[in-house]
Design an enzyme around this catalytic site. Structure first.
Site, short mmCIF file in Angstrom:
data_model
loop_
_atom_site.label_atom_id
_atom_site.label_comp_id
_atom_site.label_asym_id
_atom_site.label_seq_id
_atom_site.Cartn_x
_atom_site.Cartn_y
_atom_site.Cartn_z
N GLY A 1 -10.62 -2.93 8.97
CA GLY A 1 -10.38 -3.27 10.53
C GLY A 1 -11.36 -3.47 10.54
N GLY B 1 -8.40 -8.69 5.21
CA GLY B 1 -7.34 -7.71 6.02
C GLY B 1 -6.82 -8.29 7.19
N SER B 2 -7.61 -7.12 8.42
CA SER B 2 -7.30 -8.06 9.31
C SER B 2 -8.59 -9.32 9.98
CB SER B 2 -8.38 -6.39 10.35
OG SER B 2 -8.17 -6.03 9.83
N ARG C 1 -23.05 -2.77 -3.40
CA ARG C 1 -24.57 -2.59 -3.98
C ARG C 1 -25.10 -1.12 -4.76
NH1 ARG C 1 -28.41 -6.37 -3.56
NH2 ARG C 1 -29.14 -7.40 -1.52
N LYS D 1 0.79 -1.75 -0.11
CA LYS D 1 -0.32 0.03 -0.11
C LYS D 1 0.54 1.75 0.27
CE LYS D 1 -4.06 -2.15 2.52
NZ LYS D 1 -5.07 -1.78 1.43
#
Lengths: 203, 295
Positions: free
Chosen positions: B154, B236-237, B166, B82
């Site tokens: 996160g 991710g987390s 959506r 990132k």
């Protein structure tokens, strides 16, 4: 004629679109049952480690080995790696392969993503299956973190190399076809036609 | 023709190869190996996962190159990393390191509050976050080769990822019913280039691969995003903040492949151990939310 496309992960939809453009029935293969009634199989580009892992987890590896021993199968990029008898630079601890092509591939032979490239290939064999509406001349090929074939057994026919006698990037061994690049991303149907002809002639 | 590198075709082509896969946040070589063994199609190399960035606060920047190189050495699958929004020098550094994909990410503290990176300047492909179609098409116009929904990273709360998916997919459906003259006004209203709006309408999908991200924590979350029409997921987390990362990671990979098969989804969801604790987005004060970062 019905052709399956291994749909565990990767660019399977693009192969299906190409087959549909050629008016061939295509179906997605995720589980052993899905191989039933198929005349041929395409193993698409994607991550070979992911596909190998998923094939193992869902008991698909042995059925794929049995299928590809007899029926025409084409592997593109990750699919070529899976169809190879030997692969260099596997992930730590090795990775499952289907095998069948008596070749050694080097995964990511050309380097990392910044080294991915497009190139024009001379592929004389494509003329056998080409139609008047197809492009003529070289095949514009797209290589994405691509493997290369670094050793071939005696039964293996070399269909294409990179220019100036470069690395081998397309091979055929009887009913098995392998390309290090992605004809499913090119705006050209000739490789798909070539494979369909292999299926039709039953080799 | 001489072989040519760094084209948009090869950049967006890598994203095509990641489809139907799971990209996992990892903070060291050991986690990267767990992700690869579980069947991840790529890893995102980070110093801290978003949940920790949130907890610790302060300025969040590009990871230490040492850390990224350690992860690149550990696995054979693509490695992403990132950079801060607008921080083109962090991107130059990552490109030099040979990272396979750069995420210009709202999870880090933005470096420029008006401009994103001109991604056409790079041979390495970029993925960018979006909350709606206009934002997605602005990023593609700047050269992004892949899009992901922002969700709310996160949190372990999937609600924002669903909202953004959506929004994008629904707007594309509406676009397909528009008269040509309506499309010009629509492009103006969503702040997107008309040519990309028209292309999206013709294709019936975004012109690049579109993954879900931001709050996905379970196999069911991942399969839901796939059924909504996303091309793959970032987790991710959700993995390394859970009780049994290896098992949860493998389960999410299986769920993304078999996303329409409830029998398999039920099986892989069993006995996964504790999910990440998470916090609801609804309970968060506005200043703690990060999805609004990016312009």
């Amino acid at each position: 004629m019905k052709i399956g496309v291994l749909a565990l992960q990767g660019a399977f939809r693009e192969h299906i679109h190409k087959l549909q453009a050629l008016e061939v029935e295509a179906s997605e293969v995720r589980l052993p049952d899905h191989l039933r009634g198929l005349d041929a199989l395409i193993i698409p580009g994607g991550e070979s480690t992911t596909m190998g892992k998923l094939a193992e987890s869902f008991d698909l590896l042995q059925p794929l080995k049995a299928f590809t021993r007899e029926k025409p199968t084409w592997g593109t990029c990750a699919g070529l790696i899976l169809l190879a008898n030997r692969a260099a630079r596997q992930k730590k601890g090795g990775q499952p392969l289907i095998g069948g092509l008596n070749i050694t591939v080097d995964r990511n032979f050309f380097g990392r993503q910044v080294d991915s490239f497009e190139a024009d290939l001379d592929v004389p064999a494509l003329a056998q299956a080409a139609r008047p509406e197809d492009p003529t001349g070289p095949f514009h090929a797209i290589f994405i973190r691509a493997p290369a074939v670094v050793e071939v057994g005696p039964q293996v026919e070399i269909l294409a190399r990179l220019p100036e006698n470069g690395p081998i990037v397309a091979v055929r061994q009887g009913h098995l076809l392998g390309t290090a690049f992605h004809p499913e991303l090119s705006n050209d149907l000739r490789f798909h036609r070539y494979f369909l002809r292999m299926v039709e002639t039953g080799r | 023709m001489e072989p040519i590198t760094g084209t948009f075709t090869v950049k967006s082509g890598l994203a095509e190869m990641l489809k139907g896969g799971v990209i996992m946040d990892v903070t060291n070589a050991e986690q990267a190996r767990i992700a690869e063994e579980a069947g991840a199609v790529a890893v995102m190399a980070l110093e801290r996962v978003p949940a920790d960035i949130r907890a610790q606060g302060g300025v969040a920047r590009m990871s230490d190159p040492e850390k990224i190189l350690e992860i690149m050495d550990a696995v054979t699958i693509p490695v992403m990393a990132k950079v801060r929004i607008g921080h083109f020098v962090e991107a130059q550094i990552l490109e030099y390191l040979g990272v396979d994909f750069i995420d210009e990410s709202e999870v880090l503290t933005p470096a420029d509050e008006e401009h994103h990176i001109n991604k056409w300047d790079f041979k390495v492909p970029f993925v960018c976050g979006c909350r709606n179609l206009g934002e997605a098409l602005r990023r593609i116009n700047e050269g992004a080769a892949m899009i992901r929904t922002k969700g709310e990273a996160g949190t372990g709360d999937v609600v924002e990822a669903v909202r953004h998916a959506r929004a994008v997919l629904g707007e594309i459906r509406r676009l397909q019913t528009m008269a040509p003259e309506e499309m010009y006004t629509y492009a103006k209203n969503i702040g997107a280039p008309y040519q990309l709006v028209k292309l999206t309408a013709e294709m019936g999908r975004l012109p690049v691969v579109n993954f879900a991200a931001g709050g996905i924590a379970t196999p069911a979350d991942a399969a839901m995003m796939m059924q909504l029409g996303m091309d793959g997921v970032f987790v991710g987390s959700g993995i390394f903040k859970s009780g049994n990362p290896a098992k949860r990671a493998a389960a999410i990979v299986k769920a993304v492949t078999h996303y329409r098969d409830p029998a398999i989804l039920a099986e892989v969801s069993r006995n996964l151990g504790e999910p990440m604790v998470g916090r609801t987005v609804e309970s968060m004060p506005a200043e703690e939310r990060i999805a609004h970062r990016g312009w």
